[in-house]
Design an enzyme around this catalytic site. Sequence first.
Site, mmCIF file in Angstrom:
data_model
loop_
_atom_site.group_PDB
_atom_site.id
_atom_site.type_symbol
_atom_site.label_atom_id
_atom_site.label_comp_id
_atom_site.label_asym_id
_atom_site.label_seq_id
_atom_site.Cartn_x
_atom_site.Cartn_y
_atom_site.Cartn_z
ATOM 1 C CB CYS A 228 -2.982 -20.112 -31.867
ATOM 2 S SG CYS A 228 -1.864 -18.704 -31.919
ATOM 3 C CG HIS A 361 1.421 -21.496 -30.027
ATOM 4 N ND1 HIS A 361 0.373 -21.528 -30.928
ATOM 5 C CD2 HIS A 361 1.317 -22.658 -29.304
ATOM 6 C CE1 HIS A 361 -0.301 -22.643 -30.775
ATOM 7 N NE2 HIS A 361 0.240 -23.347 -29.796
ATOM 8 C CG ASP A 382 -0.996 -26.430 -28.593
ATOM 9 O OD1 ASP A 382 -1.471 -25.675 -29.464
ATOM 10 O OD2 ASP A 382 0.235 -26.576 -28.428
#
Length: 448
Positions: A228, A361, A382
């Site tokens: 991520c 995250h 995202d």
Amino acid sequence: MLVCGACGRALVSPEPRRQSPGPEAAAPPPQCPLCGVAAGHEPEARDRLLPGALGTDTQNGEQLYECPMCSLTCTNIQILEEHVDLHLEEQSFWGGENIKDLELAQQLQTEECERQRSEEDKQEREEFKKLQRQYGLDNSGGYKQQFLKDMEREVDKGRMQPFEYHKRKADMMECLAFGIDDGKTKTSGVIEALCKYYQNENKDVRRVWLSTGVDHFHSSLGDRGWGCGYRNFQMLLSSLLQNSLYNDCLQGTTLIPSIPKIQSMIEDAWREGFDPHGASHFNNKLHDSKAWIGASEIYSLLTSLRIKCQIIDFHKPTGPMSTHPCLFEWVLRYYSTDNEGGAKKVVCTSKPPIYLQHQGHSRTVVGIEEKKNKTLCLLVFDPGCPSQEMQKLLKQNSDGTGLKLLRKFLGSLKEKQYQIVAVDGVLSLEEKAARCHASQVLTSEKVP
């Protein structure tokens, strides 16, 4: 030295008595000072006194013997001897048993302590290995290894044909050789679609601010579960490449780099001297690993490219129910301070997106809504959202249901701590050198 055969005491010679003149009398034999027995006149063994046991006469003329250990009276010296022997045996038994019990207890305690230490050491090693696997530091390979392994799994399950496997492997190896992303997880044009949507939306949005065009990137087979941070950097970089202000900083970068290339770029920043403490956490190596990265690594990479940025640390909730209203207000100021667009409802700013990090995250903030009731709502890309879902935003329905993918209200962000990396211009060479030196003792700005 002569001793008494009855009680064991030393015999002494009595003083001679004065006698009338005449033949000299023989000296009396030595006697026991306790029992009065003369040498050579000791009683038989069965009638002897034990040392410490005195004999007394009863009215019947019987001699009694008292145990020196428990005061029991015996009428026979042999019985007394046996009785005392039992005392001594009992003392020896219990004394030896006590010592053995103590030694056994100490041994058991030592073994238990060693067992507990061994279990704790084993548990610590397992936890450490678990953390290494979780954060990609277990030397199990990086992007390429995971990509190939996951494709092999797809073939084994019948979800991918062998010819497709070999084609995708060849494409992946070519992209890695050139250090560029293959673009297969990219979705472009979402910001432009949002701008058109808000122009016609009149329900509850009072104003909205949007970043400069941002491409969305999502995780692929090679970085699923750990990529991520890299994907958010790709989103941020896609916006900077569309802004002429950063052309000089990014003159060597015209295409979005692949994840292994980004890892090498961060390693280059470390070699320049940026964030030595953070570098030591990764043993100064990211390439060929699945290591997670965060705000510090993004800051170091951007600063090494002479891109001016700052880390803002929202280190605790500032609102009810563990919310972060200060974060939302900061984002609003970031987009609205320059007063771009005047009083327009939809403001397409020149601001790059914001890197947003929390435990486990990270995401990319691409804009913010201000509702008619004054509440704020972040618009967030995202990397965990697949491109199939993002592409639905390009065909936005009039009811705006697709925006649920992007909207994050105050109650949606309830982690204990957040960090953001915000870009704000270009650094001179001198400023870059100063920040490199300062990063060695970097302390994030605290927001109350």
